[in-house]
Design an enzyme around this catalytic site. Structure first.
Site, PDB file in Angstrom:
ATOM      1  N   LYS A 182     -80.980  20.394  35.597  1.00 57.44           N
ATOM      2  CA  LYS A 182     -81.546  19.071  35.096  1.00 57.44           C
ATOM      3  C   LYS A 182     -82.855  19.198  34.782  1.00 57.44           C
ATOM      4  CE  LYS A 182     -83.184  15.514  36.483  1.00 57.44           C
ATOM      5  NZ  LYS A 182     -84.384  15.291  35.508  1.00 57.44           N
ATOM      6  N   GLU A 258     -89.130  21.578  47.146  1.00 57.42           N
ATOM      7  CA  GLU A 258     -90.608  22.154  47.022  1.00 57.42           C
ATOM      8  C   GLU A 258     -91.291  20.706  46.705  1.00 57.42           C
ATOM      9  OE1 GLU A 258     -93.612  22.395  45.599  1.00 57.42           O
ATOM     10  OE2 GLU A 258     -93.040  23.320  43.897  1.00 57.42           O
ATOM     11  N   CYS A 292     -98.687  21.229  41.966  1.00 56.86           N
ATOM     12  CA  CYS A 292     -98.733  20.773  43.183  1.00 56.86           C
ATOM     13  C   CYS A 292     -99.534  21.574  44.107  1.00 56.86           C
ATOM     14  CB  CYS A 292     -97.186  20.756  43.573  1.00 56.86           C
ATOM     15  SG  CYS A 292     -96.381  22.629  43.241  1.00 56.86           S
ATOM     16  N   GLU A 389    -101.748  12.548  46.222  1.00 60.15           N
ATOM     17  CA  GLU A 389    -101.781  13.699  45.211  1.00 60.15           C
ATOM     18  C   GLU A 389    -102.312  13.185  43.921  1.00 60.15           C
ATOM     19  OE1 GLU A 389     -99.025  17.520  44.098  1.00 60.15           O
ATOM     20  OE2 GLU A 389     -98.066  15.632  44.616  1.00 60.15           O
TER      21      GLU A 389
END
Length: 484
Positions: A182, A258, A292, A389
């Site tokens: 997906k 992850e 990331c 983040e």
């Protein structure tokens, strides 16, 4: 290079099931936007739970035959796919720039990087080994073999539309697993084109299905509950990762996660400042900061903080902003208006709490979701931007005095994906690298991703590793056979 309309005419827009385009059961579609303009590029099929069940059924039916396919044959398919991706590098690069926004030069870099996973795991396919030994007690023999985990669900993010797919697909296929993938709703086109490439490379129908959807949970929730699914691999936010881990627990599914990062970038007083600024630009501005592994928190020894801040500010201010396909553009748009608003909110919070703005700080007026490259200094410890983040072109600088204080500041986070440090002292480099609570550490370098190295984090940044020799192990089960 093709014209945009000509390229879009060649990209599959239906679901990819059974090695071919397949209309969705609902007949519904959803739009894919160009973040540089905010306009719709194209519409693609919107997968539902019915389509997910159909794809998993095909994956389960195909699993035994694919696992039994000789490793060399699987390797050759991956290698042909690598060659075909490179042959269509212009198409893949432009497509990623259109749907994600990154500058075209960076998209070309991702084509090379993303394709390399196909070649790397083609080579790893034939190197899956077990062992045979005598029991120390003398009572028998020990045979250890590796077998594919089985049908896998892969969920990929929008920021690296090709590489985040190939980093999961390649080791799964190499290990002998079938996969339902997906892609992110923001960037499904690259993966749909990759599905066509795999078919052209000779991948048997049903081994890989690709299901874009605007309703992720409606598609994936039933798959988690299906006994035929054996593994989930996910790249995305920690918040979503925790939800998926909870779902996986009910059936004890194998997982690879992850997740988010909040990478520290340490600059010690003895660092080569020119090199540190070069590294900071690479670690911060790759992918417009939407990575990331992006450096978010710049912890700089107070002895050199003023000089580092001035140099970084000059470099950030000089960057050219614009649509990624235009010549000379170095900073593309953010993925959405929502993401731009989030970045602005973090900047405003830091300024309200006492941070000093040296450049940027605002969205760019006009079409698209652009945000100015921004540098903040004197960022206080209670600013959200040091805890969350940012996923945008913002460098938040704070000072420290002494190695111990710098390491403590770097480790003051629940995340542990990537970290960076600059020093000319080898002993300090090794000492600090050992002390940093992170799955990956860059020493005097601002880009650390490497197909041949294990990628992944600790703490709330994830479970498992991708790439390297370790990457294929995530898709293999270990079986012990006792012999007399």
């Amino acid at each position: 290079m093709r014209e945009v309309a000509e390229l879009l005419d060649t990209v599959p827009t239906d679901l990819w099931i059974g090695g071919k385009q397949t209309p969705p059961a609902s007949g519904l579609v959803f739009p894919v936007d160009n973040p540089a303009t905010g306009e719709v590029l194209i519409e693609v099929a919107d997968a539902s739970a019915i389509d997910g069940a159909r794809a998993l059924e095909v994956a389960a039916e195909t699993q035994t035959g694919w696992a039994a396919t000789p490793a060399r044959w699987r390797a050759e398919i991956l290698r042909r796919a690598w060659e075909l991706v490179l042959a269509r590098r212009d198409d893949f690069a432009l497509l990623m720039t259109l749907e994600m926004g990154k500058p075209l030069q960076e998209s070309y870099g991702e084509v090379i990087y993303g394709a390399e996973f196909l070649r790397w795991f083609a080579e790893e396919t034939v190197r899956v080994h077990g062992r045979y030994t005598h029991s120390p007690s003398g009572g028998g023999r020990i045979l250890v073999t590796k077998q594919p985990v089985g049908p896998t669900l892969a969920i990929t993010p929008w920021n690296f539309p090709l590489a985040m797919g190939t980093r999961k697909i390649a080791p799964a296929l190499a290990a002998g697993c079938t996969m339902v993938l997906k892609p992110a709703a923001e960037t499904p086109l690259t993966m749909l084109l990759l599905g066509q490439v795999f078919a052209d490379a000779g991948l048997p129908p049903g081994v890989l299905s690709i299901l874009p959807t605007s309703q992720a949970a409606a598609l994936t929730d039933p798959l988690f509950a299906d006994d035929r699914l054996r593994k989930v691999t996910f790249t995305g936010s920690t918040a979503v990762g925790k939800q998926l881990l909870a779902q996986s627990a009910s059936r004890v599914l194998r997982t690879s996660m992850e997740l988010g990062g909040n990478a520290p970038f340490l600059v010690f007083a003895d660092a080569d400042l020119d090199a540190a600024v070069d590294g900071a630009m690479a670690a911060k501005m790759r992918n417009t900061g939407e990575a990331c592994t992006a450096a978010n928190r710049f912890h700089v020894d107070n002895a050199v903080r003023e000089g580092f801040t001035a140099a970084l500010t000059d470099r950030m201010r000089a960057l050219k902003i614009g649509a990624g396909h235009l010549d000379g553009v170095q900073v593309g748009p953010l993925i959405s208006e929502k993401q731009r608003a989030t970045v602005a909110e973090l900047v405003h919070d830091a300024l309200a709490k006492g941070a000093v703005l040296t450049t940027g700080g605002a969205g760019v007026p006009g079409d698209g979701y652009f945000f100015e490259p921004t540098v903040l200094t004197d960022v206080p410890g209670n600013a959200r931007i040091l805890r969350e983040e940012v996923f945008g072109p913002v460098a938040a600088i704070t000072g420290f005095d002494g190695e111990e204080a710098g390491v403590a500041a770097a480790n003051d986070t629940e995340f542990g994906l990537a970290a960076y440090l600059y020093t000319t002292d080898l002993n300090r480099a090794l000492r600090v690298a050992d002390a940093l609570e992170s799955g990956m550490v860059g020493v005097n370098r601002g880009v650390i991703s490497d197909v041949a190295a294990p990628f992944g984090g600790i703490k709330e940044s994830g479970l498992g590793r991708e790439a390297g020799t370790e990457g294929i192990e995530e898709y293999l089960e270990t079986k012990y056979i006792a012999l007399t």
